[in-house]
Design a protein around this motif. Sequence first.
Motif, PDB file in Angstrom:
ATOM      1  N   ALA A 124      -8.026 156.036 -20.503  1.00  9.67           N
ATOM      2  CA  ALA A 124      -7.970 157.311 -19.678  1.00  9.67           C
ATOM      3  C   ALA A 124      -6.676 157.813 -19.689  1.00  9.67           C
ATOM      4  CB  ALA A 124      -8.240 156.815 -18.234  1.00  9.67           C
ATOM      5  N   GLY A 125      -5.499 157.299 -19.726  1.00  7.14           N
ATOM      6  CA  GLY A 125      -4.097 157.845 -19.785  1.00  7.14           C
ATOM      7  C   GLY A 125      -3.986 158.447 -21.222  1.00  7.14           C
ATOM      8  N   LEU A 126      -4.685 157.825 -22.279  1.00  3.92           N
ATOM      9  CA  LEU A 126      -4.486 158.603 -23.542  1.00  3.92           C
ATOM     10  C   LEU A 126      -5.311 159.795 -23.455  1.00  3.92           C
ATOM     11  CD1 LEU A 126      -3.541 158.270 -26.519  1.00  3.92           C
ATOM     12  CD2 LEU A 126      -5.442 156.797 -27.042  1.00  3.92           C
ATOM     13  N   GLY A 127      -6.585 159.696 -22.878  1.00  2.00           N
ATOM     14  CA  GLY A 127      -7.314 160.981 -22.758  1.00  2.00           C
ATOM     15  C   GLY A 127      -6.727 162.027 -22.206  1.00  2.00           C
ATOM     16  N   PHE A 128      -5.868 161.644 -21.186  1.00  2.00           N
ATOM     17  CA  PHE A 128      -5.045 162.691 -20.134  1.00  2.00           C
ATOM     18  C   PHE A 128      -3.967 163.365 -21.398  1.00  2.00           C
ATOM     19  CE2 PHE A 128      -2.356 164.148 -17.182  1.00  2.00           C
ATOM     20  CZ  PHE A 128      -2.864 165.136 -16.508  1.00  2.00           C
ATOM     21  N   VAL A 129      -3.507 162.594 -21.829  1.00  2.00           N
ATOM     22  CA  VAL A 129      -2.435 163.133 -22.746  1.00  2.00           C
ATOM     23  C   VAL A 129      -3.007 164.014 -23.916  1.00  2.00           C
ATOM     24  CG1 VAL A 129      -0.706 162.487 -24.647  1.00  2.00           C
ATOM     25  CG2 VAL A 129      -0.676 160.947 -22.486  1.00  2.00           C
ATOM     26  N   VAL A 130      -4.228 163.617 -24.495  1.00  2.00           N
ATOM     27  CA  VAL A 130      -4.720 164.392 -25.378  1.00  2.00           C
ATOM     28  C   VAL A 130      -5.319 165.780 -25.004  1.00  2.00           C
ATOM     29  CG1 VAL A 130      -6.636 164.438 -26.992  1.00  2.00           C
ATOM     30  CG2 VAL A 130      -5.513 162.314 -26.915  1.00  2.00           C
ATOM     31  N   LEU A 131      -5.792 165.650 -23.677  1.00  3.70           N
ATOM     32  CA  LEU A 131      -6.138 166.948 -22.761  1.00  3.70           C
ATOM     33  C   LEU A 131      -4.944 167.776 -22.872  1.00  3.70           C
ATOM     34  CD1 LEU A 131      -8.027 168.783 -21.043  1.00  3.70           C
ATOM     35  CD2 LEU A 131      -7.041 167.355 -19.199  1.00  3.70           C
ATOM     36  N   LEU A 132      -3.774 167.309 -22.655  1.00  5.37           N
ATOM     37  CA  LEU A 132      -2.558 168.172 -22.207  1.00  5.37           C
ATOM     38  C   LEU A 132      -2.079 168.671 -23.498  1.00  5.37           C
ATOM     39  CD1 LEU A 132      -0.415 166.045 -19.615  1.00  5.37           C
ATOM     40  CD2 LEU A 132      -2.012 168.294 -19.271  1.00  5.37           C
ATOM     41  N   VAL A 133      -2.140 167.871 -24.431  1.00  5.15           N
ATOM     42  CA  VAL A 133      -1.616 168.661 -25.703  1.00  5.15           C
ATOM     43  C   VAL A 133      -2.615 169.643 -26.082  1.00  5.15           C
ATOM     44  CG1 VAL A 133      -1.374 167.973 -28.432  1.00  5.15           C
ATOM     45  CG2 VAL A 133      -0.382 166.628 -26.634  1.00  5.15           C
ATOM     46  N   GLY A 134      -4.013 169.325 -26.060  1.00  3.24           N
ATOM     47  CA  GLY A 134      -5.165 170.567 -26.646  1.00  3.24           C
ATOM     48  C   GLY A 134      -4.736 171.648 -25.658  1.00  3.24           C
ATOM     49  N   LEU A 135      -4.606 171.591 -24.490  1.00  2.00           N
ATOM     50  CA  LEU A 135      -4.270 172.836 -23.654  1.00  2.00           C
ATOM     51  C   LEU A 135      -3.088 173.514 -23.931  1.00  2.00           C
ATOM     52  CD1 LEU A 135      -5.343 171.353 -20.058  1.00  2.00           C
ATOM     53  CD2 LEU A 135      -6.514 173.100 -21.502  1.00  2.00           C
ATOM     54  N   ALA A 136      -2.014 172.719 -24.413  1.00  2.00           N
ATOM     55  CA  ALA A 136      -0.924 173.377 -24.768  1.00  2.00           C
ATOM     56  C   ALA A 136      -1.010 174.105 -26.023  1.00  2.00           C
ATOM     57  CB  ALA A 136       0.468 172.384 -24.885  1.00  2.00           C
ATOM     58  N   VAL A 137      -1.620 173.680 -27.061  1.00  3.56           N
ATOM     59  CA  VAL A 137      -1.923 173.975 -28.240  1.00  3.56           C
ATOM     60  C   VAL A 137      -2.979 175.442 -27.943  1.00  3.56           C
ATOM     61  CG1 VAL A 137      -2.932 173.867 -30.388  1.00  3.56           C
ATOM     62  CG2 VAL A 137      -1.638 172.298 -29.484  1.00  3.56           C
ATOM     63  N   ALA A 138      -3.715 175.307 -27.194  1.00  2.00           N
ATOM     64  CA  ALA A 138      -4.514 176.470 -26.986  1.00  2.00           C
ATOM     65  C   ALA A 138      -4.306 177.687 -26.141  1.00  2.00           C
ATOM     66  CB  ALA A 138      -5.961 175.939 -26.135  1.00  2.00           C
ATOM     67  N   PHE A 139      -3.277 177.278 -25.156  1.00  4.76           N
ATOM     68  CA  PHE A 139      -2.781 178.521 -24.384  1.00  4.76           C
ATOM     69  C   PHE A 139      -1.551 178.538 -24.305  1.00  4.76           C
ATOM     70  CE2 PHE A 139      -6.764 176.802 -22.247  1.00  4.76           C
ATOM     71  CZ  PHE A 139      -7.567 178.075 -22.239  1.00  4.76           C
ATOM     72  N   VAL A 140      -0.550 177.716 -24.266  1.00  6.93           N
ATOM     73  CA  VAL A 140       1.113 177.783 -24.172  1.00  6.93           C
ATOM     74  C   VAL A 140       1.397 178.411 -25.551  1.00  6.93           C
ATOM     75  CG1 VAL A 140       3.070 176.554 -23.677  1.00  6.93           C
ATOM     76  CG2 VAL A 140       1.137 176.051 -22.301  1.00  6.93           C
ATOM     77  N   LEU A 141       0.988 177.726 -26.607  1.00  8.34           N
ATOM     78  CA  LEU A 141       1.432 178.102 -27.911  1.00  8.34           C
ATOM     79  C   LEU A 141       1.254 179.351 -28.191  1.00  8.34           C
ATOM     80  CD1 LEU A 141       3.138 177.263 -30.545  1.00  8.34           C
ATOM     81  CD2 LEU A 141       0.919 176.510 -31.537  1.00  8.34           C
ATOM     82  N   PRO A 142      -0.097 179.984 -28.028  1.00 10.52           N
ATOM     83  CA  PRO A 142      -0.100 181.598 -28.270  1.00 10.52           C
ATOM     84  C   PRO A 142       0.621 182.414 -27.300  1.00 10.52           C
ATOM     85  CG  PRO A 142      -2.320 180.265 -28.263  1.00 10.52           C
ATOM     86  CD  PRO A 142      -1.211 179.256 -28.015  1.00 10.52           C
ATOM     87  N   LEU A 143       0.636 181.942 -26.099  1.00  6.82           N
ATOM     88  CA  LEU A 143       1.304 182.824 -24.971  1.00  6.82           C
ATOM     89  C   LEU A 143       2.991 182.877 -25.480  1.00  6.82           C
ATOM     90  CD1 LEU A 143       1.420 184.309 -22.243  1.00  6.82           C
ATOM     91  CD2 LEU A 143       1.834 182.274 -21.202  1.00  6.82           C
ATOM     92  N   ALA A 144       3.383 181.907 -25.892  1.00  4.38           N
ATOM     93  CA  ALA A 144       4.753 181.833 -26.255  1.00  4.38           C
ATOM     94  C   ALA A 144       5.097 182.459 -27.643  1.00  4.38           C
ATOM     95  CB  ALA A 144       5.371 180.351 -26.424  1.00  4.38           C
ATOM     96  N   LEU A 145       4.109 182.801 -28.308  1.00  2.60           N
ATOM     97  CA  LEU A 145       4.439 183.483 -29.926  1.00  2.60           C
ATOM     98  C   LEU A 145       4.411 184.952 -29.594  1.00  2.60           C
ATOM     99  CD1 LEU A 145       2.374 181.194 -32.392  1.00  2.60           C
ATOM    100  CD2 LEU A 145       4.689 181.414 -31.949  1.00  2.60           C
TER     101      LEU A 145
END
Length: 60
Positions: A37-58
Motif C-alpha cells: 500500500a505504501g509503494l502504491g501511494f509513492v507511485v501515485l505521488l510520482v504520477g501526480l507530480a509528473v502529470a501536474f507539477v512538472l508541466p506547471l513548473a515548465l
Amino acid sequence: MAEDTEPAVDHDSAADVGHDLEGRTTAPMSEFPTGNAGLGFVVLLVGLAVAFVLPLALTL
C-alpha cells in the motif's frame, strides 16, 4: 429460409471448468502487506507530480 430456433448456448466456460469455485476469492478480498500500500501511494505521488507539477513548473 432459416428456422426460428433458440441460439445454441455454450455451457463450457472457463468459470466452471477446472476451478475451485468454493475457495476462490477476488483481489479486493485478498490480504496484502502494508508495504504494498505504501509503494502504491509513492507511485501515485510520482504520477501526480509528473502529470501536474512538472508541466506547471515548465510553464512558469
